[in-house]
Design a protein around this motif. Structure first.
Motif, PDB file in Angstrom:
ATOM      1  N   LEU A  75      18.380  -9.314  30.228  1.00 34.19           N
ATOM      2  CA  LEU A  75      19.665 -10.000  30.083  1.00 34.19           C
ATOM      3  C   LEU A  75      20.823  -9.040  30.352  1.00 34.19           C
ATOM      4  CD1 LEU A  75      18.965 -12.136  26.889  1.00 34.19           C
ATOM      5  CD2 LEU A  75      18.684 -12.757  29.292  1.00 34.19           C
ATOM      6  N   ALA A  76      20.672  -7.793  29.945  1.00 33.09           N
ATOM      7  CA  ALA A  76      21.739  -6.804  30.161  1.00 33.09           C
ATOM      8  C   ALA A  76      21.974  -6.581  31.659  1.00 33.09           C
ATOM      9  CB  ALA A  76      21.381  -5.489  29.471  1.00 33.09           C
ATOM     10  N   GLN A  77      20.902  -6.609  32.456  1.00 34.54           N
ATOM     11  CA  GLN A  77      21.079  -6.425  33.909  1.00 34.54           C
ATOM     12  C   GLN A  77      21.825  -7.619  34.506  1.00 34.54           C
ATOM     13  OE1 GLN A  77      20.304  -3.272  34.488  1.00 34.54           O
ATOM     14  NE2 GLN A  77      19.529  -3.559  32.400  1.00 34.54           N
ATOM     15  N   THR A  80      25.485  -7.176  33.678  1.00 36.16           N
ATOM     16  CA  THR A  80      26.109  -6.134  34.512  1.00 36.16           C
ATOM     17  C   THR A  80      26.313  -6.653  35.929  1.00 36.16           C
ATOM     18  OG1 THR A  80      24.956  -4.492  33.200  1.00 36.16           O
ATOM     19  CG2 THR A  80      25.897  -3.739  35.285  1.00 36.16           C
ATOM     20  N   PHE A  81      25.307  -7.340  36.460  1.00 32.85           N
ATOM     21  CA  PHE A  81      25.436  -7.914  37.802  1.00 32.85           C
ATOM     22  C   PHE A  81      26.618  -8.877  37.857  1.00 32.85           C
ATOM     23  CE2 PHE A  81      24.486 -11.303  40.877  1.00 32.85           C
ATOM     24  CZ  PHE A  81      24.253 -10.565  42.033  1.00 32.85           C
ATOM     25  N   ARG A  82      26.785  -9.648  36.802  1.00 32.93           N
ATOM     26  CA  ARG A  82      27.856 -10.643  36.762  1.00 32.93           C
ATOM     27  C   ARG A  82      29.255 -10.002  36.782  1.00 32.93           C
ATOM     28  NH1 ARG A  82      25.980 -14.179  38.991  1.00 32.93           N
ATOM     29  NH2 ARG A  82      24.608 -15.795  38.201  1.00 32.93           N
ATOM     30  N   GLU A  83      29.332  -8.718  36.395  1.00 30.14           N
ATOM     31  CA  GLU A  83      30.629  -8.031  36.477  1.00 30.14           C
ATOM     32  C   GLU A  83      31.057  -7.863  37.929  1.00 30.14           C
ATOM     33  OE1 GLU A  83      30.267  -4.318  34.430  1.00 30.14           O
ATOM     34  OE2 GLU A  83      29.664  -5.291  32.546  1.00 30.14           O
ATOM     35  N   PHE A  84      30.073  -7.799  38.821  1.00 32.51           N
ATOM     36  CA  PHE A  84      30.386  -7.625  40.246  1.00 32.51           C
ATOM     37  C   PHE A  84      30.355  -8.929  41.013  1.00 32.51           C
ATOM     38  CE2 PHE A  84      28.169  -3.764  38.820  1.00 32.51           C
ATOM     39  CZ  PHE A  84      29.134  -2.802  39.096  1.00 32.51           C
ATOM     40  N   ASP A  85      29.552  -9.860  40.534  1.00 34.54           N
ATOM     41  CA  ASP A  85      29.253 -11.051  41.336  1.00 34.54           C
ATOM     42  C   ASP A  85      29.043 -12.224  40.390  1.00 34.54           C
ATOM     43  OD1 ASP A  85      28.017 -13.100  42.798  1.00 34.54           O
ATOM     44  OD2 ASP A  85      26.842 -11.711  44.034  1.00 34.54           O
ATOM     45  N   ASP A 113      24.030 -17.457  27.911  1.00 35.06           N
ATOM     46  CA  ASP A 113      25.103 -16.523  27.555  1.00 35.06           C
ATOM     47  C   ASP A 113      25.169 -15.341  28.535  1.00 35.06           C
ATOM     48  OD1 ASP A 113      27.092 -15.411  25.618  1.00 35.06           O
ATOM     49  OD2 ASP A 113      25.575 -13.813  25.537  1.00 35.06           O
ATOM     50  N   ALA A 114      24.027 -14.925  29.022  1.00 31.63           N
ATOM     51  CA  ALA A 114      24.005 -13.771  29.934  1.00 31.63           C
ATOM     52  C   ALA A 114      24.461 -14.148  31.345  1.00 31.63           C
ATOM     53  CB  ALA A 114      22.598 -13.174  29.980  1.00 31.63           C
ATOM     54  N   GLY A 115      24.463 -15.425  31.665  1.00 33.42           N
ATOM     55  CA  GLY A 115      24.897 -15.838  32.994  1.00 33.42           C
ATOM     56  C   GLY A 115      23.766 -16.212  33.936  1.00 33.42           C
ATOM     57  N   VAL A 116      22.638 -16.609  33.364  1.00 30.82           N
ATOM     58  CA  VAL A 116      21.492 -17.035  34.172  1.00 30.82           C
ATOM     59  C   VAL A 116      21.677 -18.502  34.563  1.00 30.82           C
ATOM     60  CG1 VAL A 116      18.996 -17.487  34.099  1.00 30.82           C
ATOM     61  CG2 VAL A 116      19.928 -15.387  33.087  1.00 30.82           C
ATOM     62  N   ASP A 117      21.254 -18.843  35.795  1.00 33.30           N
ATOM     63  CA  ASP A 117      21.443 -20.214  36.292  1.00 33.30           C
ATOM     64  C   ASP A 117      20.162 -21.037  36.336  1.00 33.30           C
ATOM     65  OD1 ASP A 117      24.353 -19.962  37.420  1.00 33.30           O
ATOM     66  OD2 ASP A 117      23.269 -18.160  38.021  1.00 33.30           O
ATOM     67  N   GLY A 118      19.040 -20.355  36.360  1.00 34.97           N
ATOM     68  CA  GLY A 118      17.796 -21.107  36.483  1.00 34.97           C
ATOM     69  C   GLY A 118      16.623 -20.304  35.951  1.00 34.97           C
ATOM     70  N   LEU A 119      15.499 -21.001  35.842  1.00 30.35           N
ATOM     71  CA  LEU A 119      14.345 -20.405  35.195  1.00 30.35           C
ATOM     72  C   LEU A 119      13.070 -20.924  35.857  1.00 30.35           C
ATOM     73  CD1 LEU A 119      13.558 -18.776  32.622  1.00 30.35           C
ATOM     74  CD2 LEU A 119      13.510 -20.966  31.410  1.00 30.35           C
ATOM     75  N   ILE A 120      12.188 -19.995  36.188  1.00 29.32           N
ATOM     76  CA  ILE A 120      10.860 -20.388  36.648  1.00 29.32           C
ATOM     77  C   ILE A 120       9.863 -19.833  35.636  1.00 29.32           C
ATOM     78  CG2 ILE A 120       9.096 -20.175  38.445  1.00 29.32           C
ATOM     79  CD1 ILE A 120      11.365 -19.786  40.464  1.00 29.32           C
TER      80      ILE A 120
END
Lengths: 260, 403
Positions: A75-77, A80-85, A113-120
């Motif tokens: 989730l932390a990654q 962090t990714f969401r800070e750029f994109d 909360d972490a900014g994930v859009d989907g799940l497999i």
């Protein structure tokens, strides 16, 4: 996904395993995938018993776990990714036991909360997914898998519960297997299109630009995983070269897919 | 094999035992599991199949296995009357063959020329290789590298039977990893291959199907006990890894509410050390190998490494029906350590001239600990699930002897 289809662009989904080869490499690698032309990033949650994965992704999960990577690190990654994109969709891919220990509600809240859009969830069949779907509702989709062995009746029931897109597993086997058959993909994707208007992406066994081009002809996009993970593994000891290598690799896949 | 007339109606049609069980697998396998479920439902009511199964158990396996009164052991322990259900006397030396006979007949009906299996101690691998040889089926057995080392005798037996034994080097290199690898094989060769799961775990219909095939143990024990003692037993005891021998003994007694059922897990070096294989005692509910059940996993859901002196109990999960029986309180689950199991092993050798498998020695150890506190007319049936020849090297090693 619908926007991509409207623009006539085939979706390119790129998978890496969180924490492989190290946690520090994960976000730079995700960004390189996007720079190279990935439309979605699929991030693996390492699991001790990845029963649907072939040797390449198994080894990546073992490396990640050996690095001490926890679910919180995944989730932390994403954060962090969401800070750029904050535009590129992120899909987590993993196994159900990650959800089981904390429960559907907590798991869903944490990934949203972490900014994930989907799940497999490889081993979560649609008929067992109601609780998780309920907690994700409106914030993230569960992507369901269809396979060469799914009957028409089964495809219809999968499609009824599906959101976002359908992931067609293009061969009978584990991730990264080498025996994909283009004719079989064409015929089965046609069957799937008979039961759903959702975009259909194909994955498992798409190992290079040529395969992506020929499979992309019949699908709305492709998922490439083991080939990317393998390319990263080949740079063992030179992690600083990973972003450049991935950007080039994704660029090749992007061009091939655009031609298909 | 039907539950008709019973108050106990588990599992549900979709394979749930309460909240446990189910079918948590990669989509590719769903169709094969649907086919298997449909076939299994049809053969349950098919007298031709049932006669063939019963005939094979009688003429090939040597059933019924004796219910033996262990008189010297009982006297030595000074309490309950201890009977042993002698599954160790079956062809191939364990209860595992009851299930492989049944599943091989199903493979034949499905026209599948290839069978695969996972194995820990090697007993299920041997039992699968045996029926494959008899029915001329190609056979591949997955076995963890660590188990191959400690069960060399059974590895060689499988090879003699014409099976290919594939060493599994992923993860902890034991039973759970062998099962992962077998699932990967099945997903790749699902059209021509039947996966003979060796225990009452895995996706539906395996837990119910294997239970039914193994229930011959309890059916026989029940009528033998009525015949010899004129009444039902007071206590049933069986070791629990995946739990197929225990379910086989327990299930026909489920409606006999006065019969106490005790499952004995492997406490390894001790439940408080974390080095054990006792998910019903120390685990939490999780999903592995196609079913929801008690499982040894950490806060992130990573499956924990297990430890037991006995390869056949060295598994982090357990059949979902045991999880259900625990939840409803119908069966109780306890654990004994490696050391206690070794004492049970030695005790049965010395008192009865029987060499038990280290798995079954866990059940013996439980009786050794508790028999003295029971009444002298209490009847305890211990499932002696297998013989211990395969464990001689392990035991000799503990004694510091190289054979």
């Amino acid at each position: 996904m619908t926007e991509l289809r409207g623009a006539g662009r085939k979706a390119l989904v790129a998978y890496i395993m969180t924490g492989d080869p190290t946690l520090e490499q994960t976000v730079p690698a995700m960004r390189a995938l996007v720079r190279g032309g990935a439309d979605l990033v699929e991030l693996g949650i390492p699991f001790s018993d990845p029963e649907a994965d072939g040797p390449i992704i198994q080894a990546a999960a073992e490396r990640s776990l050996a690095n001490g990577v926890r679910f919180e690190d995944v989730l932390a990654q994403v954060r962090t990714f969401r800070e750029f994109d904050d535009a590129t969709p992120i899909i987590l891919m993993g196994y159900l036991n990650t959800v089981e220990r904390m429960g559907s509600e907590v798991f869903a809240a944490r990934i949203i909360d972490a900014g994930v859009d989907g799940l497999i969830m490889v081993n979560l069949p649609p008929e067992e997914s109601a609780a998780l779907t309920e907690h994700l509702r409106g914030c993230a989709d569960i992507v369901f898998l269809a396979t060469p062995t799914s009957t028409d009746e089964r495809l219809a029931s999968i499609a009824e519960l599906a959101n976002g897109f359908l992931y067609y597993v293009s061969l009978k086997g584990t991730t990264g297997a080498g025996h994909i058959e283009v004719d079989s993909v064409r015929d089965n994707v046609a069957r799937i299109r008979g039961v759903t208007d959702l975009p259909v992406l194909a994955g498992f066994g798409i190992k290079d630009a040529d395969t992506a081009r020929s499979i992309g002809r019949y699908t709305d996009g492709v998922v490439v995983g083991s080939a990317i993970v393998n390319a990263m593994a080949e740079l063992e000891g030179q992690p600083e070269r990973i972003p450049e290598r991935l950007q080039t690799m994704l660029g090749d896949l992007r061009r091939a897919l655009d031609e298909s | 094999m039907s539950d008709s007339g019973s108050n106990y109606a588990q599992p549900s049609d979709d394979g749930h035992f309460g909240t446990h069980g189910g079918r948590f697998v990669a989509e590719t396998l769903v169709h094969a599991l649907d086919d298997l479920s449909a076939l299994y439902e049809s053969v349950k009511l098919d007298p031709v199949f049932q006669d063939e199964f019963a005939e094979d158990l009688a003429r090939y396996v040597g059933r019924p296995s004796p219910l033996y009164f262990a008189e010297r052991l009982s006297k030595h322990l000074g309490g309950a009357q201890v009977y042993l259900k002698r599954e160790d006397l079956n062809h191939t030396g364990a209860h595992k063959v009851n299930n492989t006979i049944g599943q091989a007949l199903l493979a034949k009906r499905m026209g599948k020329p290839r069978v695969i299996a996972e194995t820990g101690a090697g007993q299920h691998g041997v039992a699968t290789a045996t029926v494959a040889a008899r029915l001329d089926l190609e056979c591949v057995v997955y076995m963890g590298e660590e188990d191959i080392r400690r069960q060399a005798l059974n590895v060689y037996r499988m090879k003699l039977l014409g099976a290919e034994v594939r060493s599994v080097r992923s993860g902890s290199r034991t039973l759970k990893d062998a099962m992962n690898e077998a699932l990967r094989d099945w997903v790749t060769h699902v059209d021509d291959t039947h996966y003979i799961i060796g225990t009452v775990a895995g996706p539906h219909p395996y837990p119910v199907m294997v239970r039914d095939f193994q229930s011959v143990i309890g059916q026989e024990a029940r009528s033998q006990c009525l015949q010899y003692a004129g009444r039902l037993p007071d206590v049933l005891v069986a070791c629990v890894g995946g739990g197929s021998n225990a379910i086989g003994l327990f299930h026909p007694f489920i409606d006999d509410v006065d019969v106490r059922m005790v499952g004995v897990e492997a406490a390894g070096l001790g439940l408080d050390t974390g080095r054990h294989a006792a998910p019903l005692n120390e685990g939490r509910v999780g999903v592995l190998h196609g079913n929801r059940t008690y499982l040894m996993s950490d806060e992130d859901g990573q499956v924990l490494a297990t430890h037991s002196i006995s390869a056949g109990l060295d598994y982090p999960g357990v059949g979902p029906e045991h999880s259900y029986l625990k939840d409803i309180g119908r069966a109780e689950y306890t654990a004994v350590t490696d050391d206690e199991a070794m004492e049970g092993f030695r005790l049965l050798n010395r008192t009865e001239g029987i060499l038990p498998a280290l798995e079954s020695s866990h059940a013996i150890a439980w009786v050794a600990r508790h028999a003295a506190s029971m009444r002298s007319d209490d009847i305890v049936i211990v499932n002696l699930s297998g013989r211990g020849d395969k464990d001689i090297h392990t035991v000799a090693g503990i004694d510091g002897i190289e054979l």
